[in-house]
Design an enzyme around this catalytic site. Structure first.
Site, PDB file in Angstrom:
ATOM      1  N   ASN A   9       0.851  -1.189   0.000  1.00 20.33           N
ATOM      2  CA  ASN A   9       0.000   0.000   0.000  1.00 20.33           C
ATOM      3  C   ASN A   9       0.890   1.243   0.000  1.00 20.33           C
ATOM      4  OD1 ASN A   9      -1.921   1.966   0.380  1.00 20.33           O
ATOM      5  ND2 ASN A   9      -2.422   1.393   2.487  1.00 20.33           N
ATOM      6  N   TRP A  10       0.936   1.897  -1.130  1.00 18.39           N
ATOM      7  CA  TRP A  10       1.844   3.053  -1.281  1.00 18.39           C
ATOM      8  C   TRP A  10       1.317   4.312  -0.602  1.00 18.39           C
ATOM      9  CZ3 TRP A  10       3.910   2.985  -7.057  1.00 18.39           C
ATOM     10  CH2 TRP A  10       4.719   1.852  -7.215  1.00 18.39           C
ATOM     11  N   LYS A  11       0.045   4.288  -0.229  1.00 18.27           N
ATOM     12  CA  LYS A  11      -0.573   5.475   0.396  1.00 18.27           C
ATOM     13  C   LYS A  11      -0.327   6.715  -0.482  1.00 18.27           C
ATOM     14  CE  LYS A  11      -0.088   3.222   4.831  1.00 18.27           C
ATOM     15  NZ  LYS A  11       0.124   3.316   6.263  1.00 18.27           N
ATOM     16  N   HIS A  96      -9.469   1.672   5.769  1.00 18.47           N
ATOM     17  CA  HIS A  96      -8.137   1.789   6.366  1.00 18.47           C
ATOM     18  C   HIS A  96      -8.241   2.779   7.536  1.00 18.47           C
ATOM     19  CE1 HIS A  96      -3.911   2.653   6.921  1.00 18.47           C
ATOM     20  NE2 HIS A  96      -3.637   1.593   6.163  1.00 18.47           N
ATOM     21  N   GLU A  98      -6.439   5.071   8.430  1.00 14.77           N
ATOM     22  CA  GLU A  98      -6.135   6.457   8.048  1.00 14.77           C
ATOM     23  C   GLU A  98      -7.365   7.134   7.444  1.00 14.77           C
ATOM     24  OE1 GLU A  98      -2.627   5.511   5.779  1.00 14.77           O
ATOM     25  OE2 GLU A  98      -1.587   5.026   7.648  1.00 14.77           O
ATOM     26  N   GLU A 168      -4.996  -4.522  11.100  1.00 17.36           N
ATOM     27  CA  GLU A 168      -3.929  -3.530  11.219  1.00 17.36           C
ATOM     28  C   GLU A 168      -4.124  -2.756  12.523  1.00 17.36           C
ATOM     29  OE1 GLU A 168      -2.012  -2.347   7.255  1.00 17.36           O
ATOM     30  OE2 GLU A 168      -3.759  -1.082   7.490  1.00 17.36           O
ATOM     31  N   GLY A 174       3.063   2.408  10.769  1.00 20.10           N
ATOM     32  CA  GLY A 174       4.025   3.490  10.537  1.00 20.10           C
ATOM     33  C   GLY A 174       4.864   3.854  11.749  1.00 20.10           C
ATOM     34  N   SER A 213       3.953  -1.919  10.323  1.00 20.36           N
ATOM     35  CA  SER A 213       5.415  -1.966  10.464  1.00 20.36           C
ATOM     36  C   SER A 213       6.018  -3.320  10.079  1.00 20.36           C
ATOM     37  CB  SER A 213       5.829  -1.577  11.885  1.00 20.36           C
ATOM     38  OG  SER A 213       5.449  -0.248  12.158  1.00 20.36           O
TER      39      SER A 213
HETATM   40  O1  LIG Z   1      -1.044   0.908   7.021  1.00 22.28           O
HETATM   41  C1  LIG Z   1      -0.332   0.043   6.585  1.00 22.28           C
HETATM   42  C2  LIG Z   1      -0.645  -0.635   5.320  1.00 22.28           C
HETATM   43  O2  LIG Z   1      -1.945  -0.363   4.905  1.00 22.28           O
HETATM   44  C3  LIG Z   1       0.918  -0.318   7.267  1.00 22.28           C
HETATM   45  O3  LIG Z   1       1.839   0.690   7.071  1.00 22.28           O
HETATM   46  P1  LIG Z   1       3.357   0.470   7.554  1.00 22.28           P
HETATM   47  O4  LIG Z   1       3.807  -0.842   6.976  1.00 22.28           O
HETATM   48  O5  LIG Z   1       4.087   1.648   7.038  1.00 22.28           O
HETATM   49  O6  LIG Z   1       3.306   0.405   9.058  1.00 22.28           O
END
Ligand SMILES: O=C(CO)COP(=O)(O)O
Length: 255
Positions: A9-11, A96, A98, A168, A174, A213
């Site tokens: 997931n590149w966000k 998600h 976020e 998650e 993150g 992470s």
């Molecule tokens: O939110 C995530 C994937 O959708 C996880 O992000 P990280 O791997 O950067 O912690």
């Protein structure tokens, strides 16, 4: 045999140059990494079409990070399920944390989007997970079950066919502080046994991924757990070498 599902997931990261480099280098380095893995990348939506075009004959699936609840019309700034399908998207991340935190999405929003994805035969990746306070209060299992319960209650258990659940924990995203594999295993097995009360086969077959992470050092320890069927990777999916290493590390673990 379920394939291990690895989603990058590149966000909100990357640009045209990054995308082209990533795909070109991926093509060079990918040899033999697929054996037991299904790989998905979710780039920012602006790049979905280019990504699809550049990976047409590759064994890599395209995913979107979000979809709108409307299919067409006066909804400035949104992207519909039909548009995603049009540019080759197969998977869509829903709920998600976020999006739940920054855009006030809730379980009901996720349900509405889920219904649309099912109608258009796209595969939802439903993100669930607790925050740090909820973890401390030992509410993890309750929160996670509630986040999928609304779908089962409204649409029936069969709607979870061809659906992915991504656990998650918000405190692990993150932060560099991933959850312990045993902790994740415990949550995943609770989710699976909740689903099995409705349908044993679906509970056995559904893919439950972990995200938070994940990196090349810890990826294997998650996949070695019985109920962890894949990984949803943020930061480490932006570094091609790490991403490839993760895939190589885990691709033969569940044969
Ligand atoms: O939110 C995530 C994937 O959708 C996880 O992000 P990280 O791997 O950067 O912690």
């Amino acid at each position: 045999m379920k394939k291990i599902l690895i989603v990058g997931n590149w966000k909100l990261n990357g640009n045209k140059k990054f995308l082209i480099n990533f795909i070109n280098n991926f093509k060079k380095k990918k040899k033999n990494i697929y054996k037991n893995c299904n790989i998905v990348i979710t780039p920012p939506s602006l790049y979905l079409d280019a990504f699809n075009y550049l990976t047409l004959n590759e064994n890599i699936n395209l995913g979107a990070q979000n979809v709108d609840v409307n299919v067409f019309g006066s909804f400035t700034g949104d992207l519909s399920v039909k548009m995603l399908k049009d540019v080759g998207v197969k998977y869509v991340i829903l709920g998600h944390s976020e999006r739940r935190i920054n855009y006030y999405e809730n379980n009901f929003t996720v349900l509405k989007k889920f219904i649309l994805l099912k109608k258009y035969n796209l595969i939802p990746i439903i993100c669930i997970g607790e925050n740090y306070d909820e973890k401390k209060k030992k509410l993890t299992n309750k929160i996670c079950i509630n986040q999928i319960k609304i779908i089962i209650k409204k649409l029936g258990i069969k709607s979870l066919n061809n659906t992915v659940i991504a656990y998650e924990p918000i405190w692990a995203i993150g932060t560099g502080k991933s959850a312990k594999p045993e902790y994740v295993q415990n949550v995943h097995s609770k989710i699976r046994s909740y689903i099995s009360k409705y349908d044993k086969l679906i509970s056995k077959n559904i893919i439950i991924q972990y995200g938070g992470s994940v990196n090349e050092k810890n990826a294997k320890s998650f996949i070695l757990q019985h109920d962890i069927d894949g990984l949803l990777i943020g930061n480490s999916s932006l570094k091609l070498n790490s991403f490839i290493k993760i895939i190589k590390e885990v691709s033969n673990l569940k044969n």
